[in-house]
Enzyme design. Structure first.
Site, PDB file in Angstrom:
ATOM      1  N   SER A 189     -68.494  10.616  42.770  1.00 53.54           N
ATOM      2  CA  SER A 189     -68.308  11.654  41.062  1.00 53.54           C
ATOM      3  C   SER A 189     -66.349  10.616  41.302  1.00 53.54           C
ATOM      4  O   SER A 189     -66.064  10.466  40.342  1.00 53.54           O
ATOM      5  CB  SER A 189     -67.620  12.992  41.519  1.00 53.54           C
ATOM      6  N   GLU A 190     -65.675  10.448  41.957  1.00 50.68           N
ATOM      7  CA  GLU A 190     -64.223   9.650  42.553  1.00 50.68           C
ATOM      8  C   GLU A 190     -65.074   8.262  43.157  1.00 50.68           C
ATOM      9  O   GLU A 190     -65.171   8.873  44.663  1.00 50.68           O
ATOM     10  CB  GLU A 190     -63.161  10.545  42.015  1.00 50.68           C
ATOM     11  N   THR A 191     -63.912   7.149  43.452  1.00 48.35           N
ATOM     12  CA  THR A 191     -63.616   6.252  44.250  1.00 48.35           C
ATOM     13  C   THR A 191     -62.072   5.807  43.878  1.00 48.35           C
ATOM     14  O   THR A 191     -61.733   6.037  43.399  1.00 48.35           O
ATOM     15  CB  THR A 191     -64.511   5.418  44.553  1.00 48.35           C
TER      16      THR A 191
END
Length: 281
Positions: free
Chosen positions: A46-48
């Protein structure tokens, strides 16, 4: 050939392979934004997060990318990064600089000194009526919301739809193409469930069809519930999310405020560091 190391941490869980996975590049100096975006797409979480030297009074500056775009703020990336950076630095609290401001995260440790829990003070959200609520409800496939459909912005725009039961939330089969075209970034559906709150969050416009745990949505949910009398200001709520994805997550959220407005927002949870890797580019 430059190499860039990263850590994988599962956030809003105390067991591996649950919660919301996050990749944290602990030294992103030399990485251009286009390459950061490409790496976030390659990893597919979903996020990095990409960690950079602090520009102000924080311990570090971070940039947060979904597979599709960069965000001004996101909850599980901030909390997970605080776990990753706070452990070796032996800090009681980590201050992370993001485009939306500086977010402090207080860390709690076990008897061996390992970080086991964190509490972040989130940016205060603004509140407005949600645009085109009928369009949103149609995209979700529901007839109505049990409470006003409102939009909160704490660096990410989230809209909230109340449903009658936990089962109704679990049964959602939204039109993701229609949701991707909707003006809000994230759509959170919620219902009360045995002393906790059941949620699901959809953000297909960001390249995240459904999120296992959404820290940036948890804080405004506590605000939403307090503003509409479902909980009292200052009460900590427990949020269950991610079961439909096989990634059960537990989030804790609390909002302080009253008739004069929202005064403070805290979101808390556990995290587990479970893997390390390296890209050679």
């Amino acid at each position: 050939m430059p190499s860039y190391r990263y850590v994988v941490v599962d956030v809003f869980t105390d067991v591996p392979l649950a919660g919301n996975p996050l990749a944290v590049f602990t030294d992103a100096r030399g990485l251009e934004p286009a390459l950061m975006q490409a790496l976030a797409l390659e990893i597919g979480f979903s996020e990095t997060v990409f960690v950079l030297p602090a520009a102000g009074d924080g311990h570090a500056r971070i940039r947060i990318f979904t597979p599709r775009t960069e965000l001004r703020f996101a909850g599980h990336p901030v909390l997970g990064t605080a776990f990753v950076l706070g452990a070796p630095l032996q800090l009681a609290a980590v201050r992370l600089e993001i485009p939306a401001g500086v977010v402090p995260v207080a860390l709690e440790r076990d008897e061996r000194g390992g970080v086991v829990f964190g509490r972040m003070q989130q940016p205060l959200p603004t509140v407005a009526p949600a645009p085109s609520p009928d369009v949103l409800l149609d995209a979700l496939g529901v007839e109505r919301s049990t409470f006003p459909v409102e939009l909160y912005d704490n660096g990410v725009r989230h809209v909230y739809v109340g449903l009658e039961s936990e089962a109704a939330v679990a049964a959602l089969r939204p039109d993701l193409n229609a949701l991707a075209a909707y003006e809000a970034v994230g759509v959170t559906c919620f219902a009360r469930a045995d002393g906790r709150w059941k949620t699901r969050m959809f953000a297909p416009g960001l390249g995240v069809p459904e999120d296992p745990a959404t820290g940036s949505a948890a804080g405004p949910l506590a605000c939403h519930l307090a503003r509409h009398g479902l909980v009292v200001w200052g009460e900590e709520i427990v949020i269950a999310q991610g079961a439909e994805l096989g990634r059960p997550s537990t989030l804790f959220a609390r909002a302080e405020g009253g008739d004069s407005g929202i005064e403070a927002v805290e979101v808390a949870g556990a995290a587990v560091v479970l893997a390390r890797g390296e890209f050679r580019l």
